[in-house]
Design a protein around this motif. Structure first.
Motif, PDB file in Angstrom:
ATOM      1  N   GLY A  22      -2.519  -9.003 -11.170  1.00  0.00           N
ATOM      2  CA  GLY A  22      -3.067  -9.472  -9.905  1.00  0.00           C
ATOM      3  C   GLY A  22      -3.321  -8.398  -8.862  1.00  0.00           C
ATOM      4  O   GLY A  22      -3.319  -8.685  -7.668  1.00  0.00           O
ATOM      5  N   ILE A  23      -3.581  -7.178  -9.301  1.00  0.00           N
ATOM      6  CA  ILE A  23      -3.779  -6.084  -8.344  1.00  0.00           C
ATOM      7  C   ILE A  23      -5.020  -6.316  -7.491  1.00  0.00           C
ATOM      8  O   ILE A  23      -5.024  -6.022  -6.287  1.00  0.00           O
ATOM      9  CB  ILE A  23      -3.870  -4.731  -9.080  1.00  0.00           C
ATOM     10  CG1 ILE A  23      -2.557  -4.452  -9.818  1.00  0.00           C
ATOM     11  CG2 ILE A  23      -4.171  -3.605  -8.101  1.00  0.00           C
ATOM     12  CD1 ILE A  23      -1.333  -4.449  -8.942  1.00  0.00           C
ATOM     13  N   ASN A  24      -6.092  -6.839  -8.070  1.00  0.00           N
ATOM     14  CA  ASN A  24      -7.284  -7.122  -7.256  1.00  0.00           C
ATOM     15  C   ASN A  24      -6.961  -8.113  -6.148  1.00  0.00           C
ATOM     16  O   ASN A  24      -7.400  -7.957  -5.002  1.00  0.00           O
ATOM     17  CB  ASN A  24      -8.410  -7.666  -8.130  1.00  0.00           C
ATOM     18  CG  ASN A  24      -9.068  -6.591  -8.967  1.00  0.00           C
ATOM     19  OD1 ASN A  24      -8.986  -5.410  -8.655  1.00  0.00           O
ATOM     20  ND2 ASN A  24      -9.722  -6.990 -10.041  1.00  0.00           N
ATOM     21  N   ALA A  25      -6.207  -9.151  -6.477  1.00  0.00           N
ATOM     22  CA  ALA A  25      -5.821 -10.134  -5.468  1.00  0.00           C
ATOM     23  C   ALA A  25      -4.912  -9.513  -4.418  1.00  0.00           C
ATOM     24  O   ALA A  25      -5.007  -9.842  -3.231  1.00  0.00           O
ATOM     25  CB  ALA A  25      -5.119 -11.314  -6.138  1.00  0.00           C
ATOM     26  N   ALA A  26      -4.043  -8.607  -4.846  1.00  0.00           N
ATOM     27  CA  ALA A  26      -3.156  -7.936  -3.889  1.00  0.00           C
ATOM     28  C   ALA A  26      -3.959  -7.143  -2.864  1.00  0.00           C
ATOM     29  O   ALA A  26      -3.659  -7.174  -1.660  1.00  0.00           O
ATOM     30  CB  ALA A  26      -2.198  -7.014  -4.636  1.00  0.00           C
ATOM     31  N   LEU A  27      -4.989  -6.446  -3.332  1.00  0.00           N
ATOM     32  CA  LEU A  27      -5.797  -5.634  -2.428  1.00  0.00           C
ATOM     33  C   LEU A  27      -6.738  -6.487  -1.579  1.00  0.00           C
ATOM     34  O   LEU A  27      -6.996  -6.172  -0.417  1.00  0.00           O
ATOM     35  CB  LEU A  27      -6.594  -4.611  -3.228  1.00  0.00           C
ATOM     36  CG  LEU A  27      -5.761  -3.580  -3.996  1.00  0.00           C
ATOM     37  CD1 LEU A  27      -6.657  -2.722  -4.883  1.00  0.00           C
ATOM     38  CD2 LEU A  27      -4.963  -2.693  -3.034  1.00  0.00           C
ATOM     39  N   LEU A  28      -7.253  -7.566  -2.146  1.00  0.00           N
ATOM     40  CA  LEU A  28      -8.188  -8.422  -1.430  1.00  0.00           C
ATOM     41  C   LEU A  28      -7.517  -9.185  -0.296  1.00  0.00           C
ATOM     42  O   LEU A  28      -8.075  -9.292   0.813  1.00  0.00           O
ATOM     43  CB  LEU A  28      -8.832  -9.406  -2.403  1.00  0.00           C
ATOM     44  CG  LEU A  28      -9.782 -10.449  -1.810  1.00  0.00           C
ATOM     45  CD1 LEU A  28     -11.016  -9.777  -1.215  1.00  0.00           C
ATOM     46  CD2 LEU A  28     -10.187 -11.468  -2.879  1.00  0.00           C
ATOM     47  N   ASN A  29      -6.333  -9.699  -0.536  1.00  0.00           N
ATOM     48  CA  ASN A  29      -5.715 -10.640   0.400  1.00  0.00           C
ATOM     49  C   ASN A  29      -4.570 -10.069   1.225  1.00  0.00           C
ATOM     50  O   ASN A  29      -3.916 -10.817   1.963  1.00  0.00           O
ATOM     51  CB  ASN A  29      -5.194 -11.860  -0.370  1.00  0.00           C
ATOM     52  CG  ASN A  29      -6.311 -12.823  -0.716  1.00  0.00           C
ATOM     53  OD1 ASN A  29      -7.344 -12.869  -0.053  1.00  0.00           O
ATOM     54  ND2 ASN A  29      -6.108 -13.606  -1.769  1.00  0.00           N
ATOM     55  N   HIS A  30      -4.338  -8.767   1.130  1.00  0.00           N
ATOM     56  CA  HIS A  30      -3.210  -8.179   1.847  1.00  0.00           C
ATOM     57  C   HIS A  30      -3.613  -6.871   2.517  1.00  0.00           C
ATOM     58  O   HIS A  30      -4.519  -6.182   2.062  1.00  0.00           O
ATOM     59  CB  HIS A  30      -2.033  -7.933   0.885  1.00  0.00           C
ATOM     60  CG  HIS A  30      -1.583  -9.171   0.186  1.00  0.00           C
ATOM     61  ND1 HIS A  30      -2.211  -9.647  -0.956  1.00  0.00           N
ATOM     62  CD2 HIS A  30      -0.606 -10.057   0.479  1.00  0.00           C
ATOM     63  CE1 HIS A  30      -1.621 -10.773  -1.336  1.00  0.00           C
ATOM     64  NE2 HIS A  30      -0.647 -11.038  -0.483  1.00  0.00           N
ATOM     65  N   GLU A  31      -2.945  -6.563   3.606  1.00  0.00           N
ATOM     66  CA  GLU A  31      -3.213  -5.313   4.329  1.00  0.00           C
ATOM     67  C   GLU A  31      -2.499  -4.181   3.600  1.00  0.00           C
ATOM     68  O   GLU A  31      -1.526  -3.599   4.081  1.00  0.00           O
ATOM     69  CB  GLU A  31      -2.727  -5.423   5.775  1.00  0.00           C
ATOM     70  CG  GLU A  31      -3.406  -6.501   6.592  1.00  0.00           C
ATOM     71  CD  GLU A  31      -4.862  -6.148   6.923  1.00  0.00           C
ATOM     72  OE1 GLU A  31      -5.280  -5.003   6.652  1.00  0.00           O
ATOM     73  OE2 GLU A  31      -5.559  -7.029   7.446  1.00  0.00           O
ATOM     74  N   LEU A  32      -2.999  -3.879   2.410  1.00  0.00           N
ATOM     75  CA  LEU A  32      -2.391  -2.881   1.541  1.00  0.00           C
ATOM     76  C   LEU A  32      -3.475  -2.059   0.862  1.00  0.00           C
ATOM     77  O   LEU A  32      -4.568  -2.560   0.606  1.00  0.00           O
ATOM     78  CB  LEU A  32      -1.516  -3.555   0.470  1.00  0.00           C
ATOM     79  CG  LEU A  32      -0.277  -4.310   0.946  1.00  0.00           C
ATOM     80  CD1 LEU A  32       0.290  -5.159  -0.184  1.00  0.00           C
ATOM     81  CD2 LEU A  32       0.784  -3.328   1.453  1.00  0.00           C
ATOM     82  N   THR A  33      -3.153  -0.826   0.547  1.00  0.00           N
ATOM     83  CA  THR A  33      -4.043   0.034  -0.231  1.00  0.00           C
ATOM     84  C   THR A  33      -3.451   0.247  -1.613  1.00  0.00           C
ATOM     85  O   THR A  33      -2.279  -0.073  -1.862  1.00  0.00           O
ATOM     86  CB  THR A  33      -4.217   1.397   0.454  1.00  0.00           C
ATOM     87  OG1 THR A  33      -2.951   2.086   0.447  1.00  0.00           O
ATOM     88  CG2 THR A  33      -4.696   1.238   1.898  1.00  0.00           C
ATOM     89  N   LEU A  34      -4.242   0.825  -2.495  1.00  0.00           N
ATOM     90  CA  LEU A  34      -3.736   1.132  -3.828  1.00  0.00           C
ATOM     91  C   LEU A  34      -2.599   2.140  -3.737  1.00  0.00           C
ATOM     92  O   LEU A  34      -1.628   2.063  -4.504  1.00  0.00           O
ATOM     93  CB  LEU A  34      -4.872   1.669  -4.697  1.00  0.00           C
ATOM     94  CG  LEU A  34      -4.630   1.714  -6.209  1.00  0.00           C
ATOM     95  CD1 LEU A  34      -4.234   0.338  -6.749  1.00  0.00           C
ATOM     96  CD2 LEU A  34      -5.874   2.228  -6.925  1.00  0.00           C
TER      97      LEU A  34
END
Length: 236
Positions: free
Chosen positions: A21-33
């Motif tokens: 779910g890394i794409n979802a983590a980046l899409l929906n959260h104020e986080l970078t890779l």
């Protein structure tokens, strides 16, 4: 990177080959890779059991959630990965199915009905029209398909299967996107040879030690005219 790549209106994002779910983590959260690298390589993460890591990740992602997150569902043959992504709250629904070998389940058909964006980042080399056709048959309404395709593989068959659904495919010609490091000199040689055979230039890309991908965006001609691909893509 790709910016603002979603059709207008509320809807579902369906992430193919979603893994953890890394794409979802980046899409929906104020986080970078980079934030995620730091999070999962930290001493605390390596000391936790799976159950403890799930609880830790639930709190982590809840603390960084964007105010209006997209509804993201995930599809991957790796059951443990999608189950984890669902358990920590990254995916609204998760499906461990392989559409290359079996049709979508009734539950997946239902969940995919309101999909407005289908994404796949790197996994298209494992996929064919056997996956995309049945998914698009489930969708009610306009949809975009955004695929980051390794330069060692052709996207022609998949793009062709999207055409009967009114989706015209464009390729981002000015940018490529690093996918991952090569694991060996042999893998690098394979990639350089495959990219060269496809008529592309591996210099400063595969020759620098990384697989690179190309963005293909499929959507209606009307949407393409209203939002040209060049305005959606920026250098990573």
């Amino acid at each position: 990177m790709l910016t603002a790549c979603r059709p207008a209106g509320a809807g579902t994002v369906l992430d193919l080959c979603c893994s953890y779910g890394i794409n979802a983590a980046l899409l929906n959260h104020e986080l970078t890779l980079e934030d995620l690298y730091a999070h999962y390589t930290s001493p605390q993460a390596t000391e936790l059991t799976t159950a403890e890591l799930i609880e830790w990740d639930r709190a982590y992602y809840a603390a960084h959630r964007r105010p209006e997150p997209a509804r993201v569902i995930g599809l991957d043959a790796a059951s443990h990965a999608v189950s984890y992504a669902h358990a920590v709250g990254l995916l609204e629904e998760a499906f461990a199915e392989n559409l290359e070998t079996a049709p979508p389940s009734p539950a997946l058909r239902q969940a995919a009905r309101h999909t407005r964006l289908i994404t796949v980042t790197g996994g298209s080399s494992f996929l064919s029209p056997l996956t995309f056709g049945p998914l698009l048959d489930c969708v009610h309404g306009p949809v975009w398909v955004a695929a980051f395709v390794l330069r060692t593989h052709s996207y022609r068959r998949i793009a062709k299967c999207l055409e009967p659904y009114g989706l015209s495919t464009e390729r981002a010609a000015t940018h490529t996107f690093p996918q991952r490091r090569f694991t060996s000199k042999q893998e690098q040689r394979y990639a350089i040879d495959a990219v060269t055979a496809a008529g592309e230039d591996p210099q400063a890309r595969e020759t620098h030690g990384y697989f690179h991908s190309t963005l293909y965006l499929s959507r209606s001609a009307t949407d393409a005219a209203e939002a040209p691909l060049a305005t959606l893509v920026q250098a990573s």
